[in-house]
Motif scaffolding. Structure first.
Motif, PDB file in Angstrom:
ATOM      1  N   CYS A  15      13.285  -0.412  -4.566  1.00 24.46           N
ATOM      2  CA  CYS A  15      12.372  -0.774  -3.477  1.00 24.46           C
ATOM      3  C   CYS A  15      11.221  -1.635  -4.007  1.00 24.46           C
ATOM      4  N   GLY A  16      10.696  -1.281  -5.171  1.00 26.43           N
ATOM      5  CA  GLY A  16       9.635  -2.088  -5.778  1.00 26.43           C
ATOM      6  C   GLY A  16      10.110  -3.492  -6.103  1.00 26.43           C
ATOM      7  N   MET A  17      11.336  -3.616  -6.562  1.00 28.54           N
ATOM      8  CA  MET A  17      11.895  -4.938  -6.866  1.00 28.54           C
ATOM      9  C   MET A  17      12.113  -5.750  -5.585  1.00 28.54           C
ATOM     10  N   LEU A  18      12.573  -5.082  -4.535  1.00 29.81           N
ATOM     11  CA  LEU A  18      12.755  -5.771  -3.256  1.00 29.81           C
ATOM     12  C   LEU A  18      11.413  -6.218  -2.681  1.00 29.81           C
ATOM     13  N   LEU A  19      10.399  -5.378  -2.851  1.00 33.86           N
ATOM     14  CA  LEU A  19       9.051  -5.743  -2.406  1.00 33.86           C
ATOM     15  C   LEU A  19       8.558  -6.982  -3.156  1.00 33.86           C
ATOM     16  N   ALA A  20       8.831  -7.038  -4.444  1.00 34.61           N
ATOM     17  CA  ALA A  20       8.444  -8.214  -5.232  1.00 34.61           C
ATOM     18  C   ALA A  20       9.163  -9.461  -4.725  1.00 34.61           C
ATOM     19  N   SER A  29       7.434 -10.510  -1.611  1.00 35.21           N
ATOM     20  CA  SER A  29       6.128 -11.078  -1.943  1.00 35.21           C
ATOM     21  C   SER A  29       6.241 -12.512  -2.457  1.00 35.21           C
ATOM     22  N   SER A  30       7.286 -12.775  -3.219  1.00 40.45           N
ATOM     23  CA  SER A  30       7.456 -14.119  -3.780  1.00 40.45           C
ATOM     24  C   SER A  30       8.210 -15.059  -2.840  1.00 40.45           C
ATOM     25  N   GLY A  31       8.710 -14.498  -1.729  1.00 37.51           N
ATOM     26  CA  GLY A  31       9.446 -15.324  -0.775  1.00 37.51           C
ATOM     27  C   GLY A  31      10.871 -15.619  -1.178  1.00 37.51           C
ATOM     28  N   THR A  32      11.434 -14.831  -2.089  1.00 40.40           N
ATOM     29  CA  THR A  32      12.792 -15.095  -2.570  1.00 40.40           C
ATOM     30  C   THR A  32      13.840 -14.135  -2.010  1.00 40.40           C
ATOM     31  N   SER A  33      13.447 -13.248  -1.108  1.00 33.99           N
ATOM     32  CA  SER A  33      14.411 -12.300  -0.548  1.00 33.99           C
ATOM     33  C   SER A  33      15.392 -13.031   0.364  1.00 33.99           C
ATOM     34  N   ILE A  34      16.678 -12.780   0.152  1.00 29.88           N
ATOM     35  CA  ILE A  34      17.706 -13.443   0.969  1.00 29.88           C
ATOM     36  C   ILE A  34      18.537 -12.438   1.763  1.00 29.88           C
ATOM     37  N   LYS A  35      18.231 -11.148   1.636  1.00 30.13           N
ATOM     38  CA  LYS A  35      19.003 -10.126   2.341  1.00 30.13           C
ATOM     39  C   LYS A  35      18.609 -10.100   3.817  1.00 30.13           C
ATOM     40  N   THR A  36      19.573  -9.746   4.655  1.00 25.57           N
ATOM     41  CA  THR A  36      19.344  -9.722   6.097  1.00 25.57           C
ATOM     42  C   THR A  36      18.780  -8.381   6.540  1.00 25.57           C
ATOM     43  N   HIS A  37      18.267  -8.359   7.753  1.00 24.39           N
ATOM     44  CA  HIS A  37      17.761  -7.105   8.310  1.00 24.39           C
ATOM     45  C   HIS A  37      18.879  -6.078   8.444  1.00 24.39           C
ATOM     46  N   LEU A  38      20.101  -6.545   8.671  1.00 22.79           N
ATOM     47  CA  LEU A  38      21.236  -5.624   8.767  1.00 22.79           C
ATOM     48  C   LEU A  38      21.476  -4.935   7.422  1.00 22.79           C
ATOM     49  N   LYS A  52       0.833  -1.213   0.000  1.00 20.60           N
ATOM     50  CA  LYS A  52       0.000   0.000   0.000  1.00 20.60           C
ATOM     51  C   LYS A  52       0.865   1.259   0.000  1.00 20.60           C
ATOM     52  N   LEU A  53       1.915   1.252   0.797  1.00 21.77           N
ATOM     53  CA  LEU A  53       2.800   2.416   0.848  1.00 21.77           C
ATOM     54  C   LEU A  53       3.478   2.634  -0.498  1.00 21.77           C
ATOM     55  N   PHE A  54       3.968   1.561  -1.109  1.00 22.02           N
ATOM     56  CA  PHE A  54       4.640   1.701  -2.404  1.00 22.02           C
ATOM     57  C   PHE A  54       3.684   2.254  -3.459  1.00 22.02           C
ATOM     58  N   ARG A  55       2.460   1.721  -3.495  1.00 28.86           N
ATOM     59  CA  ARG A  55       1.474   2.216  -4.466  1.00 28.86           C
ATOM     60  C   ARG A  55       1.085   3.668  -4.185  1.00 28.86           C
ATOM     61  N   PHE A  56       1.106   4.072  -2.927  1.00 30.40           N
ATOM     62  CA  PHE A  56       0.736   5.436  -2.559  1.00 30.40           C
ATOM     63  C   PHE A  56       1.835   6.433  -2.926  1.00 30.40           C
ATOM     64  N   VAL A  57       3.090   6.096  -2.627  1.00 28.05           N
ATOM     65  CA  VAL A  57       4.166   7.073  -2.838  1.00 28.05           C
ATOM     66  C   VAL A  57       4.692   7.105  -4.266  1.00 28.05           C
ATOM     67  N   THR A  58       4.387   6.111  -5.077  1.00 27.54           N
ATOM     68  CA  THR A  58       4.872   6.133  -6.458  1.00 27.54           C
ATOM     69  C   THR A  58       4.326   7.335  -7.230  1.00 27.54           C
TER      70      THR A  58
END
Length: 138
Positions: free
Chosen positions: A96-101, A104-113, A49-55
């Motif tokens: 940011c949109g790519m990271l959100l995707a 969403s797909s469960g493929t993010s491997i980056k850490t919170h750090l 929602k935030l991404f769609r709002f701020v784009t």
């Protein structure tokens, strides 16, 4: 032109608010335990929602900035540096949109750090842009 400038500032502030907060949601998403699907889905909903709002807000900020540039005919190295930073921020927004995707797909491997450092990019850009616009050092 003062109306254009005022709305440009409003949209820039709003866009930056989104650029500050969206990666913060990513930090939280990266920390969600695998078994906590409700928390993950809630954070994903907030991020989408935030991404769609701020784009469109970012698009309006850039469009009004271009209107000011061509209307006032600003010149100088400071404006070129600011333009380069704005282009970089637009790329950051797309990233940011790519990271959100990925989340969403469960493929993010980056850490919170990693996301904590990623979150600081727009802060640094804002500081430099404000100095460029107000001081016009070159």
């Amino acid at each position: 032109m003062l109306w254009i400038k005022a709305f440009h500032i409003v949209f820039v502030v709003s866009w930056f608010a989104g650029l500050f907060y969206l990666p913060r949601i990513f930090v939280n998403l990266a920390m969600v335990p695998a078994e906590s699907t409700a928390e993950r889905e809630r954070l994903l909903l907030m991020a989408r929602k935030l991404f769609r709002f701020v784009t469109p807000i970012g698009v309006l900020a850039v469009a009004l900035g271009l209107w000011l540039w061509f209307g006032f005919g600003f010149s100088g190295g400071w404006l070129h540096a600011k333009t380069a930073l704005v282009i970089g921020l637009a790329g950051y927004h797309v990233w940011c949109g790519m990271l959100l995707a990925e989340f969403s797909s469960g493929t993010s491997i980056k850490t919170h750090l990693w996301f904590r450092f990623f979150n600081e990019v727009p802060v640094l850009a804002l500081i430099v842009i404000c100095i460029l616009v107000v001081v016009k050092p070159f």
